[in-house]
Design a protein around this motif. Structure first.
Motif, PDB file in Angstrom:
ATOM      1  N   TYR A 201      21.621  85.535  28.852  1.00 59.64           N
ATOM      2  CA  TYR A 201      21.843  85.474  30.303  1.00 59.64           C
ATOM      3  C   TYR A 201      20.659  86.053  31.088  1.00 59.64           C
ATOM      4  CZ  TYR A 201      26.510  83.854  29.394  1.00 59.64           C
ATOM      5  OH  TYR A 201      27.559  83.078  28.999  1.00 59.64           O
ATOM      6  N   GLN A 202      19.668  86.575  30.352  1.00 57.82           N
ATOM      7  CA  GLN A 202      18.449  87.147  30.940  1.00 57.82           C
ATOM      8  C   GLN A 202      18.744  88.319  31.876  1.00 57.82           C
ATOM      9  OE1 GLN A 202      16.615  83.561  32.420  1.00 57.82           O
ATOM     10  NE2 GLN A 202      15.427  83.349  30.542  1.00 57.82           N
ATOM     11  N   LYS A 203      19.883  88.906  31.731  1.00 57.99           N
ATOM     12  CA  LYS A 203      20.240  90.136  32.458  1.00 57.99           C
ATOM     13  C   LYS A 203      21.436  90.743  31.706  1.00 57.99           C
ATOM     14  CE  LYS A 203      23.306  87.800  35.682  1.00 57.99           C
ATOM     15  NZ  LYS A 203      23.646  87.490  37.041  1.00 57.99           N
ATOM     16  N   ALA A 210      20.170  92.758  27.778  1.00 57.16           N
ATOM     17  CA  ALA A 210      19.476  91.483  27.560  1.00 57.16           C
ATOM     18  C   ALA A 210      18.817  91.428  26.183  1.00 57.16           C
ATOM     19  CB  ALA A 210      18.446  91.267  28.661  1.00 57.16           C
TER      20      ALA A 210
END
Lengths: 246, 267
Positions: A201-203, A210
Protein backbone atom coordinates in the motif's frame (compact mmCIF):
# COMPACT_ATOMS: atom_id res chain seq x y z
CA UNK A 1 -25.66 -21.79 -14.34
CA UNK A 2 -24.82 -18.61 -12.48
CA UNK A 3 -26.00 -18.73 -8.89
CA UNK A 4 -26.30 -15.71 -6.64
CA UNK A 5 -23.65 -15.93 -3.93
CA UNK A 6 -24.63 -12.93 -1.83
CA UNK A 7 -28.19 -12.15 -0.85
CA UNK A 8 -29.46 -8.60 -1.17
CA UNK A 9 -30.83 -7.25 2.11
CA UNK A 10 -32.43 -4.11 0.78
CA UNK A 11 -32.63 -1.96 -2.33
CA UNK A 12 -32.45 1.81 -2.18
CA UNK A 13 -34.32 4.13 -4.47
CA UNK A 14 -33.68 3.64 -8.15
CA UNK A 15 -31.85 6.28 -10.11
CA UNK A 16 -33.87 8.05 -12.72
CA UNK A 17 -30.84 8.51 -14.98
CA UNK A 18 -28.61 5.94 -16.63
CA UNK A 19 -29.56 3.47 -19.35
CA UNK A 20 -29.40 0.52 -16.96
CA UNK A 21 -31.46 2.20 -14.22
CA UNK A 22 -29.07 1.20 -11.43
CA UNK A 23 -30.16 0.99 -7.81
CA UNK A 24 -28.16 1.20 -4.59
CA UNK A 25 -28.53 -1.84 -2.35
CA UNK A 26 -27.20 -3.40 0.84
CA UNK A 27 -25.71 -6.88 1.24
CA UNK A 28 -24.99 -8.61 4.57
CA UNK A 29 -21.38 -8.89 5.67
CA UNK A 30 -19.21 -9.96 8.58
CA UNK A 31 -17.18 -7.12 10.05
CA UNK A 32 -13.65 -8.07 11.12
CA UNK A 33 -11.21 -6.12 13.30
CA UNK A 34 -7.68 -6.60 14.57
CA UNK A 35 -7.57 -8.31 17.96
CA UNK A 36 -5.15 -10.02 20.37
CA UNK A 37 -5.68 -13.43 18.73
CA UNK A 38 -5.30 -12.00 15.25
CA UNK A 39 -3.34 -8.75 15.45
CA UNK A 40 -3.15 -8.14 11.68
CA UNK A 41 -6.56 -9.55 10.78
CA UNK A 42 -7.73 -6.61 8.64
CA UNK A 43 -4.54 -6.45 6.55
CA UNK A 44 -4.50 -10.23 6.20
CA UNK A 45 -8.11 -10.45 5.09
CA UNK A 46 -7.73 -7.58 2.63
CA UNK A 47 -4.56 -8.98 1.07
CA UNK A 48 -5.93 -12.54 0.90
CA UNK A 49 -9.13 -11.26 -0.72
CA UNK A 50 -7.12 -9.36 -3.35
CA UNK A 51 -4.83 -12.34 -3.95
CA UNK A 52 -7.81 -14.68 -4.33
CA UNK A 53 -9.48 -12.33 -6.78
CA UNK A 54 -6.25 -12.03 -8.77
CA UNK A 55 -5.77 -15.80 -8.84
CA UNK A 56 -9.49 -16.67 -9.25
CA UNK A 57 -9.61 -18.68 -6.03
CA UNK A 58 -13.22 -19.25 -4.83
CA UNK A 59 -13.17 -17.29 -1.58
CA UNK A 60 -15.78 -14.87 -0.27
CA UNK A 61 -15.36 -11.35 -1.59
CA UNK A 62 -14.84 -8.51 0.83
CA UNK A 63 -14.33 -4.79 1.11
CA UNK A 64 -12.56 -2.32 3.36
CA UNK A 65 -14.56 0.01 5.52
CA UNK A 66 -13.65 2.46 8.27
CA UNK A 67 -13.98 1.46 11.90
CA UNK A 68 -13.52 3.69 14.93
CA UNK A 69 -9.76 3.09 14.96
CA UNK A 70 -9.00 2.81 11.26
CA UNK A 71 -9.72 0.40 8.43
CA UNK A 72 -11.86 -2.66 9.09
CA UNK A 73 -12.66 -5.53 6.73
CA UNK A 74 -16.11 -6.70 5.74
CA UNK A 75 -16.34 -10.22 4.40
CA UNK A 76 -19.54 -10.49 2.37
CA UNK A 77 -21.78 -13.14 3.84
CA UNK A 78 -22.03 -16.13 1.52
CA UNK A 79 -25.65 -17.11 1.05
CA UNK A 80 -27.69 -19.22 -1.27
CA UNK A 81 -31.19 -18.20 -2.38
CA UNK A 82 -33.51 -18.11 0.58
CA UNK A 83 -31.42 -18.72 3.64
CA UNK A 84 -27.89 -19.33 4.78
CA UNK A 85 -26.21 -22.62 4.08
CA UNK A 86 -25.11 -24.76 7.02
CA UNK A 87 -21.45 -24.95 7.97
CA UNK A 88 -19.74 -27.88 6.35
CA UNK A 89 -19.34 -31.04 8.40
CA UNK A 90 -16.11 -32.99 8.03
CA UNK A 91 -18.10 -36.13 7.20
CA UNK A 92 -19.14 -34.36 3.99
CA UNK A 93 -15.58 -33.61 2.87
CA UNK A 94 -15.28 -36.55 0.40
CA UNK A 95 -18.54 -35.55 -1.23
CA UNK A 96 -17.39 -31.91 -1.49
CA UNK A 97 -14.07 -32.99 -3.02
CA UNK A 98 -15.94 -35.07 -5.60
CA UNK A 99 -18.45 -32.34 -6.56
CA UNK A 100 -16.02 -29.41 -6.52
CA UNK A 101 -12.75 -30.95 -7.74
CA UNK A 102 -11.25 -27.77 -9.18
CA UNK A 103 -12.45 -25.46 -6.40
CA UNK A 104 -11.04 -27.77 -3.74
CA UNK A 105 -7.66 -27.93 -5.51
CA UNK A 106 -7.66 -24.14 -5.81
CA UNK A 107 -8.28 -23.68 -2.09
CA UNK A 108 -5.62 -26.24 -1.09
CA UNK A 109 -3.04 -24.56 -3.35
CA UNK A 110 -4.04 -21.12 -2.04
CA UNK A 111 -3.89 -22.18 1.63
CA UNK A 112 -0.38 -23.59 1.18
CA UNK A 113 0.60 -20.42 -0.70
CA UNK A 114 -0.61 -18.04 2.03
CA UNK A 115 0.28 -20.35 4.93
CA UNK A 116 -3.27 -20.85 6.17
CA UNK A 117 -3.49 -23.67 8.68
CA UNK A 118 -7.00 -22.74 9.80
CA UNK A 119 -9.25 -23.81 6.94
CA UNK A 120 -11.17 -26.35 9.04
CA UNK A 121 -14.89 -25.62 8.46
CA UNK A 122 -14.50 -22.13 7.03
CA UNK A 123 -16.34 -22.80 3.79
CA UNK A 124 -19.90 -22.54 2.54
CA UNK A 125 -20.81 -25.23 0.06
CA UNK A 126 -24.01 -26.32 -1.63
CA UNK A 127 -23.82 -30.07 -1.61
CA UNK A 128 -27.21 -31.63 -2.16
CA UNK A 129 -28.82 -29.49 -4.83
CA UNK A 130 -27.47 -30.44 -8.25
CA UNK A 131 -28.82 -27.22 -9.75
CA UNK A 132 -26.89 -25.03 -7.34
CA UNK A 133 -23.11 -24.70 -7.55
CA UNK A 134 -21.80 -22.69 -4.67
CA UNK A 135 -18.37 -23.10 -3.07
CA UNK A 136 -16.75 -20.24 -1.21
CA UNK A 137 -14.02 -20.34 1.44
CA UNK A 138 -13.59 -17.55 3.97
CA UNK A 139 -11.55 -16.45 7.01
CA UNK A 140 -7.84 -15.89 6.43
CA UNK A 141 -7.08 -14.18 9.72
CA UNK A 142 -4.50 -16.79 10.75
CA UNK A 143 -2.48 -16.77 7.51
CA UNK A 144 0.24 -14.42 6.17
CA UNK A 145 1.37 -12.09 9.01
CA UNK A 146 -0.40 -14.09 11.73
CA UNK A 147 1.35 -17.40 11.11
CA UNK A 148 3.50 -16.58 14.14
CA UNK A 149 1.61 -14.28 16.50
CA UNK A 150 4.78 -13.13 18.30
CA UNK A 151 6.27 -11.08 15.45
CA UNK A 152 5.45 -10.33 11.82
CA UNK A 153 9.11 -10.82 10.89
CA UNK A 154 8.87 -14.44 12.04
CA UNK A 155 5.70 -14.97 9.98
CA UNK A 156 7.37 -13.56 6.86
CA UNK A 157 10.48 -15.67 7.51
CA UNK A 158 8.29 -18.80 7.62
CA UNK A 159 6.71 -17.82 4.29
CA UNK A 160 10.22 -17.34 2.87
CA UNK A 161 11.15 -20.87 3.92
CA UNK A 162 10.09 -24.13 2.30
CA UNK A 163 7.79 -24.98 5.20
CA UNK A 164 4.38 -26.38 4.26
CA UNK A 165 2.83 -24.32 7.13
CA UNK A 166 -0.67 -25.72 6.50
CA UNK A 167 0.19 -29.01 8.20
CA UNK A 168 -3.47 -30.00 8.59
CA UNK A 169 -6.07 -29.36 5.94
CA UNK A 170 -9.57 -30.80 5.54
CA UNK A 171 -8.88 -31.67 1.91
CA UNK A 172 -5.50 -33.38 2.31
CA UNK A 173 -5.94 -36.93 1.09
CA UNK A 174 -8.95 -35.90 -0.99
CA UNK A 175 -7.64 -33.25 -3.36
CA UNK A 176 -7.10 -34.32 -6.95
CA UNK A 177 -3.35 -34.24 -7.60
CA UNK A 178 -3.63 -33.20 -11.26
CA UNK A 179 -5.96 -30.33 -10.42
CA UNK A 180 -3.68 -29.29 -7.53
CA UNK A 181 -0.63 -29.28 -9.81
CA UNK A 182 -2.56 -27.22 -12.34
CA UNK A 183 -3.53 -24.62 -9.72
CA UNK A 184 0.04 -24.44 -8.40
CA UNK A 185 1.22 -23.77 -11.94
CA UNK A 186 -1.42 -21.06 -12.40
CA UNK A 187 -0.29 -19.35 -9.20
CA UNK A 188 3.38 -19.63 -10.21
CA UNK A 189 2.62 -18.13 -13.64
CA UNK A 190 1.11 -14.91 -12.25
CA UNK A 191 3.39 -11.92 -12.73
CA UNK A 192 5.29 -10.76 -9.63
CA UNK A 193 3.88 -7.26 -9.96
CA UNK A 194 0.32 -8.61 -9.64
CA UNK A 195 1.15 -10.32 -6.35
CA UNK A 196 3.03 -7.25 -5.09
CA UNK A 197 0.10 -4.97 -5.84
CA UNK A 198 -2.09 -7.13 -3.62
CA UNK A 199 0.28 -6.68 -0.66
CA UNK A 200 1.80 -3.23 -0.94
CA UNK A 201 0.00 0.00 0.00
CA UNK A 202 3.15 2.19 0.05
CA UNK A 203 2.15 3.49 3.48
CA UNK A 204 1.47 1.90 6.86
CA UNK A 205 -1.73 -0.14 6.94
CA UNK A 206 -2.98 -0.20 10.52
CA UNK A 207 -0.05 -1.83 12.39
CA UNK A 208 1.70 -3.09 9.27
CA UNK A 209 4.59 -0.84 8.20
CA UNK A 210 5.37 -0.38 4.50
CA UNK A 211 8.65 -2.32 4.75
CA UNK A 212 6.79 -5.38 6.07
CA UNK A 213 4.36 -5.14 3.15
CA UNK A 214 7.32 -5.06 0.73
CA UNK A 215 8.94 -8.03 2.42
CA UNK A 216 5.68 -9.99 2.40
CA UNK A 217 5.28 -9.34 -1.34
CA UNK A 218 8.82 -10.61 -1.98
CA UNK A 219 8.20 -13.67 0.22
CA UNK A 220 4.99 -14.55 -1.64
CA UNK A 221 6.61 -14.07 -5.03
CA UNK A 222 9.36 -16.47 -3.99
CA UNK A 223 6.86 -18.91 -2.48
CA UNK A 224 4.66 -19.04 -5.59
CA UNK A 225 7.66 -20.19 -7.61
CA UNK A 226 8.47 -22.88 -5.03
CA UNK A 227 4.83 -23.89 -4.41
CA UNK A 228 4.93 -27.06 -6.48
CA UNK A 229 8.24 -28.19 -4.98
CA UNK A 230 6.97 -27.47 -1.44
CA UNK A 231 3.96 -29.69 -2.12
CA UNK A 232 6.12 -32.40 -3.69
CA UNK A 233 8.45 -32.36 -0.67
CA UNK A 234 5.41 -32.82 1.60
CA UNK A 235 3.53 -35.23 -0.64
CA UNK A 236 2.93 -37.75 2.15
CA UNK A 237 1.15 -35.13 4.25
CA UNK A 238 -0.86 -33.73 1.33
CA UNK A 239 -1.95 -37.19 0.23
CA UNK A 240 -3.01 -38.36 3.69
CA UNK A 241 -6.22 -37.50 5.48
CA UNK A 242 -5.62 -36.15 8.95
CA UNK A 243 -7.30 -38.09 11.75
CA UNK A 244 -9.11 -34.93 12.93
CA UNK A 245 -11.10 -34.91 9.68
CA UNK A 246 -11.98 -38.60 9.63
CA UNK B 1 -32.43 -46.66 29.62
CA UNK B 2 -32.91 -43.05 28.50
CA UNK B 3 -32.70 -41.15 25.24
CA UNK B 4 -31.17 -37.69 25.19
CA UNK B 5 -32.47 -35.35 22.52
CA UNK B 6 -31.90 -31.90 21.01
CA UNK B 7 -34.47 -29.89 19.13
CA UNK B 8 -33.55 -27.82 16.08
CA UNK B 9 -35.71 -24.80 15.40
CA UNK B 10 -36.20 -22.70 12.31
CA UNK B 11 -36.43 -18.98 13.11
CA UNK B 12 -38.06 -17.20 10.20
CA UNK B 13 -37.47 -13.70 11.56
CA UNK B 14 -34.43 -13.57 13.88
CA UNK B 15 -35.58 -10.17 15.16
CA UNK B 16 -38.81 -11.68 16.53
CA UNK B 17 -36.81 -14.72 17.66
CA UNK B 18 -39.77 -17.11 17.41
CA UNK B 19 -38.66 -20.59 16.47
CA UNK B 20 -40.59 -23.47 14.98
CA UNK B 21 -39.43 -27.02 15.78
CA UNK B 22 -38.25 -28.64 12.54
CA UNK B 23 -35.87 -31.43 13.50
CA UNK B 24 -34.88 -33.65 16.37
CA UNK B 25 -31.56 -35.39 17.04
CA UNK B 26 -31.44 -38.11 19.64
CA UNK B 27 -28.56 -40.03 21.14
CA UNK B 28 -28.78 -43.34 22.94
CA UNK B 29 -26.13 -45.96 23.71
CA UNK B 30 -23.52 -44.44 21.41
CA UNK B 31 -25.78 -44.02 18.38
CA UNK B 32 -27.49 -40.97 16.89
CA UNK B 33 -31.02 -40.71 15.53
CA UNK B 34 -32.51 -38.02 13.31
CA UNK B 35 -36.08 -37.03 12.59
CA UNK B 36 -36.91 -33.95 10.53
CA UNK B 37 -39.83 -32.39 8.72
CA UNK B 38 -40.07 -33.83 5.22
CA UNK B 39 -37.42 -36.51 5.87
CA UNK B 40 -38.70 -39.96 4.93
CA UNK B 41 -37.39 -43.18 6.46
CA UNK B 42 -35.59 -44.00 3.18
CA UNK B 43 -33.60 -40.74 3.45
CA UNK B 44 -35.47 -38.88 0.73
CA UNK B 45 -36.45 -35.27 1.45
CA UNK B 46 -39.73 -33.60 0.55
CA UNK B 47 -39.21 -29.83 0.64
CA UNK B 48 -42.90 -28.94 0.54
CA UNK B 49 -43.67 -29.32 4.28
CA UNK B 50 -40.71 -27.07 5.06
CA UNK B 51 -41.89 -24.52 2.43
CA UNK B 52 -45.22 -24.51 4.16
CA UNK B 53 -44.03 -23.86 7.71
CA UNK B 54 -41.18 -21.52 6.76
CA UNK B 55 -43.24 -19.44 4.36
CA UNK B 56 -40.65 -19.88 1.62
CA UNK B 57 -41.12 -20.50 -2.06
CA UNK B 58 -40.03 -23.84 -3.52
CA UNK B 59 -36.88 -22.22 -4.96
CA UNK B 60 -35.91 -20.74 -1.61
CA UNK B 61 -36.52 -23.97 0.24
CA UNK B 62 -33.70 -25.70 -1.67
CA UNK B 63 -31.75 -24.91 1.48
CA UNK B 64 -33.64 -27.51 3.56
CA UNK B 65 -32.05 -30.63 1.97
CA UNK B 66 -28.64 -28.98 2.59
CA UNK B 67 -29.50 -28.60 6.26
CA UNK B 68 -30.80 -32.16 6.50
CA UNK B 69 -27.51 -33.34 4.99
CA UNK B 70 -25.63 -31.42 7.68
CA UNK B 71 -27.91 -32.67 10.49
CA UNK B 72 -27.49 -36.21 9.21
CA UNK B 73 -23.71 -35.86 9.45
CA UNK B 74 -24.01 -34.41 12.96
CA UNK B 75 -26.29 -37.31 13.95
CA UNK B 76 -23.88 -39.91 12.61
CA UNK B 77 -20.77 -38.40 14.21
CA UNK B 78 -21.60 -36.14 17.17
CA UNK B 79 -24.75 -38.16 17.89
CA UNK B 80 -22.56 -40.96 19.20
CA UNK B 81 -21.90 -39.01 22.40
CA UNK B 82 -24.11 -36.58 24.28
CA UNK B 83 -21.24 -34.19 25.05
CA UNK B 84 -20.14 -33.88 21.40
CA UNK B 85 -23.72 -33.32 20.34
CA UNK B 86 -24.15 -30.62 22.97
CA UNK B 87 -21.03 -28.83 21.71
CA UNK B 88 -22.17 -28.97 18.08
CA UNK B 89 -25.63 -27.67 19.02
CA UNK B 90 -24.06 -24.80 20.97
CA UNK B 91 -21.87 -24.05 17.97
CA UNK B 92 -24.92 -24.08 15.70
CA UNK B 93 -26.77 -21.53 17.83
CA UNK B 94 -23.71 -19.29 17.93
CA UNK B 95 -23.10 -19.44 14.17
CA UNK B 96 -26.57 -19.26 12.70
CA UNK B 97 -29.62 -17.07 13.22
CA UNK B 98 -32.22 -19.04 11.29
CA UNK B 99 -31.42 -22.59 12.37
CA UNK B 100 -30.77 -22.85 16.10
CA UNK B 101 -30.76 -25.39 18.87
CA UNK B 102 -34.18 -25.26 20.49
CA UNK B 103 -33.27 -26.91 23.76
CA UNK B 104 -32.60 -30.36 25.00
CA UNK B 105 -34.18 -33.03 27.14
CA UNK B 106 -34.20 -36.69 27.90
CA UNK B 107 -36.88 -39.34 28.07
CA UNK B 108 -36.70 -42.67 29.79
CA UNK B 109 -37.68 -45.58 27.62
CA UNK B 110 -39.84 -48.44 28.78
CA UNK B 111 -38.24 -51.85 28.75
CA UNK B 112 -38.19 -53.30 25.28
CA UNK B 113 -38.80 -49.96 23.59
CA UNK B 114 -36.35 -49.21 20.78
CA UNK B 115 -34.71 -45.77 20.41
CA UNK B 116 -36.32 -45.52 16.96
CA UNK B 117 -39.77 -45.96 18.46
CA UNK B 118 -38.97 -43.41 21.18
CA UNK B 119 -37.79 -40.95 18.51
CA UNK B 120 -40.99 -41.43 16.51
CA UNK B 121 -43.09 -40.70 19.60
CA UNK B 122 -40.98 -37.65 20.46
CA UNK B 123 -41.24 -36.37 16.89
CA UNK B 124 -45.03 -36.66 17.02
CA UNK B 125 -45.17 -34.76 20.32
CA UNK B 126 -42.58 -32.07 19.62
CA UNK B 127 -42.87 -31.49 15.90
CA UNK B 128 -45.76 -33.48 14.44
CA UNK B 129 -46.81 -33.76 10.86
CA UNK B 130 -47.24 -30.57 8.93
CA UNK B 131 -50.89 -30.65 7.81
CA UNK B 132 -51.14 -31.57 4.18
CA UNK B 133 -53.78 -29.09 3.08
CA UNK B 134 -54.07 -26.87 0.02
CA UNK B 135 -52.30 -24.04 1.90
CA UNK B 136 -49.08 -25.98 1.45
CA UNK B 137 -49.32 -25.19 -2.22
CA UNK B 138 -49.65 -21.43 -1.70
CA UNK B 139 -46.07 -20.59 -2.62
CA UNK B 140 -46.14 -23.05 -5.52
CA UNK B 141 -49.22 -21.29 -6.84
CA UNK B 142 -47.67 -17.87 -6.20
CA UNK B 143 -44.61 -18.80 -8.30
CA UNK B 144 -46.87 -20.04 -11.06
CA UNK B 145 -48.92 -16.83 -11.02
CA UNK B 146 -45.81 -14.60 -11.08
CA UNK B 147 -44.44 -16.67 -13.94
CA UNK B 148 -47.65 -16.44 -15.99
CA UNK B 149 -47.92 -12.70 -15.29
CA UNK B 150 -44.42 -12.35 -16.86
CA UNK B 151 -43.07 -10.94 -13.64
CA UNK B 152 -40.71 -13.48 -12.11
CA UNK B 153 -38.12 -13.55 -14.88
CA UNK B 154 -37.68 -9.78 -14.97
CA UNK B 155 -34.20 -8.81 -13.77
CA UNK B 156 -35.64 -6.22 -11.41
CA UNK B 157 -37.96 -8.70 -9.68
CA UNK B 158 -37.09 -9.20 -6.02
CA UNK B 159 -38.74 -11.16 -3.23
CA UNK B 160 -38.74 -10.31 0.50
CA UNK B 161 -37.16 -6.93 0.04
CA UNK B 162 -36.90 -3.60 1.79
CA UNK B 163 -36.63 -0.50 -0.39
CA UNK B 164 -35.32 2.79 0.95
CA UNK B 165 -36.69 5.81 -0.92
CA UNK B 166 -35.09 9.20 -0.45
CA UNK B 167 -37.58 11.80 0.77
CA UNK B 168 -36.01 15.13 1.54
CA UNK B 169 -33.19 14.56 4.01
CA UNK B 170 -34.27 11.11 5.09
CA UNK B 171 -35.04 7.66 3.73
CA UNK B 172 -38.48 6.08 3.86
CA UNK B 173 -38.22 2.29 4.21
CA UNK B 174 -40.86 0.16 2.51
CA UNK B 175 -41.09 -3.58 3.18
CA UNK B 176 -42.49 -5.72 0.39
CA UNK B 177 -43.02 -9.42 -0.16
CA UNK B 178 -42.10 -8.91 -3.81
CA UNK B 179 -41.44 -5.97 -6.10
CA UNK B 180 -40.51 -4.82 -9.57
CA UNK B 181 -38.07 -2.04 -8.78
CA UNK B 182 -37.20 -0.40 -12.09
CA UNK B 183 -39.13 0.76 -15.14
CA UNK B 184 -42.80 0.00 -14.50
CA UNK B 185 -42.62 -0.56 -10.77
CA UNK B 186 -45.03 -2.72 -8.81
CA UNK B 187 -45.22 -3.86 -5.20
CA UNK B 188 -46.77 -7.03 -3.80
CA UNK B 189 -47.83 -7.89 -0.28
CA UNK B 190 -49.08 -11.32 0.75
CA UNK B 191 -52.05 -11.58 3.10
CA UNK B 192 -53.08 -15.16 3.79
CA UNK B 193 -56.53 -15.93 5.14
CA UNK B 194 -55.34 -19.46 5.86
CA UNK B 195 -53.42 -18.08 8.83
CA UNK B 196 -56.66 -16.95 10.52
CA UNK B 197 -58.79 -13.81 10.40
CA UNK B 198 -56.79 -11.91 13.04
CA UNK B 199 -53.43 -12.53 11.36
CA UNK B 200 -54.94 -11.68 7.97
CA UNK B 201 -56.15 -8.32 9.32
CA UNK B 202 -52.76 -7.65 10.92
CA UNK B 203 -51.04 -8.56 7.64
CA UNK B 204 -53.36 -6.28 5.67
CA UNK B 205 -52.78 -3.42 8.11
CA UNK B 206 -49.00 -3.77 7.67
CA UNK B 207 -49.42 -3.98 3.90
CA UNK B 208 -51.60 -0.84 3.82
CA UNK B 209 -49.07 1.06 5.92
CA UNK B 210 -46.25 0.18 3.50
CA UNK B 211 -48.44 0.71 0.48
CA UNK B 212 -49.41 4.22 1.56
CA UNK B 213 -45.75 5.11 2.11
CA UNK B 214 -44.87 3.74 -1.33
CA UNK B 215 -47.63 5.79 -2.99
CA UNK B 216 -46.76 8.93 -1.03
CA UNK B 217 -43.13 8.89 -2.14
CA UNK B 218 -44.13 8.12 -5.73
CA UNK B 219 -42.53 4.68 -5.93
CA UNK B 220 -45.89 3.03 -6.66
CA UNK B 221 -49.38 4.02 -7.70
CA UNK B 222 -52.55 2.78 -6.03
CA UNK B 223 -53.04 0.34 -8.94
CA UNK B 224 -49.53 -1.08 -8.92
CA UNK B 225 -49.69 -1.67 -5.16
CA UNK B 226 -51.11 -5.18 -5.11
CA UNK B 227 -52.24 -7.32 -2.18
CA UNK B 228 -52.18 -11.02 -3.00
CA UNK B 229 -54.47 -13.32 -1.06
CA UNK B 230 -55.35 -17.01 -0.95
CA UNK B 231 -59.13 -16.50 -0.80
CA UNK B 232 -61.79 -14.07 -1.95
CA UNK B 233 -62.98 -11.90 0.89
CA UNK B 234 -66.72 -11.40 1.37
CA UNK B 235 -67.66 -7.90 0.14
CA UNK B 236 -69.17 -6.79 3.47
CA UNK B 237 -66.54 -8.35 5.76
CA UNK B 238 -64.34 -6.13 7.99
CA UNK B 239 -61.23 -7.10 6.03
CA UNK B 240 -62.87 -6.14 2.75
CA UNK B 241 -63.81 -2.76 4.20
CA UNK B 242 -60.20 -2.28 5.31
CA UNK B 243 -59.02 -3.06 1.79
CA UNK B 244 -61.31 -0.59 0.02
CA UNK B 245 -59.56 1.18 -2.85
CA UNK B 246 -56.67 -1.31 -2.91
CA UNK B 247 -55.95 -3.80 -5.69
CA UNK B 248 -56.60 -7.19 -4.09
CA UNK B 249 -56.02 -10.33 -6.16
CA UNK B 250 -56.77 -13.90 -5.08
CA UNK B 251 -53.94 -15.95 -6.58
CA UNK B 252 -56.21 -19.00 -6.81
CA UNK B 253 -58.46 -17.23 -9.32
CA UNK B 254 -57.89 -18.27 -12.90
CA UNK B 255 -57.52 -14.65 -14.04
CA UNK B 256 -54.95 -13.72 -11.34
CA UNK B 257 -51.95 -13.64 -13.76
CA UNK B 258 -53.77 -11.49 -16.32
CA UNK B 259 -54.98 -9.08 -13.61
CA UNK B 260 -51.43 -8.67 -12.30
CA UNK B 261 -50.11 -8.19 -15.82
CA UNK B 262 -52.79 -5.59 -16.58
CA UNK B 263 -52.21 -3.72 -13.30
CA UNK B 264 -48.52 -3.35 -14.11
CA UNK B 265 -48.70 -2.60 -17.82
CA UNK B 266 -52.01 -0.83 -18.42
CA UNK B 267 -52.45 1.25 -15.30
Amino acid sequence: MLNPTYKIRSIRSKRTFGATAPSACSIDGILKFDGPESPHCVYNEQVCCRLAQTLHIPVADGVLTTGTDGPAFVSLEVSSPGERLPDIHYRSLPKIAAKYQSEVAAVVAFDIFIGNSDRYRNMKVSLVNDQLRLFRAFDHSHALLNIDLDAVEKSVAILESDALIAEHHPFYGLVDSIALRSWCQRIADVQDVMISECCVYQKPFRGVPAWVQDRLAAALNGRKRRLLSIIQANETIVRTRHSAFL
Amino acid sequence: MSLEYYLIQYVSDPFRNEGRNVALIGTCQGKGYLRAIGLASDGSVDRLPFCSIAGLSRDQSSIWPEWIHYLDAVTAVEGRAGRSLELEMTRLSERDLHFVSGGQGSVSMEEGMSPDKAMDELFDRLIGDVPANPDDLFFERLEFVFHCAEVSYRQDFWESIEIDIEKGDEFVTISLDAALVTGKTAGFWIVRSANGAIKAKQGLKAAISNLQKAVEVGFLTQTTSIVLTDSTWKPDSPISRMAQGITVININDADAPSRIHAAIHYS
